[in-house]
Design a protein around this motif. Structure first.
Motif: not given
Length: 68
Positions: A9-21
């Motif tokens: 949906r958002y065109g991102v890779d979840i592994k690129d995130f370190a936090s829910t913020i």
């Protein structure tokens, strides 16, 4: 499955995130506004978010009654 949906949906890779913020920021950017917490007033859903009513059981007592 939710992660795959989010990535698609958002065109991102979840592994690129370190936090829910950081995830919230992506969603806010897509919505064009800040996320808000709202109180759920639906009588079908209890305060724990469960649709079904929960009941506590004393397993020991139940077994003792059955085998008396």
């Amino acid at each position: 499955m939710r992660t795959v949906y989010f990535e698609k949906r958002y065109g991102v890779d979840i592994k690129d995130f370190a936090s829910t913020i950081e995830i919230d920021q992506v969603i806010e950017r897509d919505l064009g506004r800040d996320l808000k917490l709202t109180r759920c007033e639906n009588p079908l859903v209890n305060h724990g978010g469960c649709v079904f009513k929960l009941k506590e059981y004393d397993v020991e007592e139940s077994l003792n009654r059955k085998f008396r």
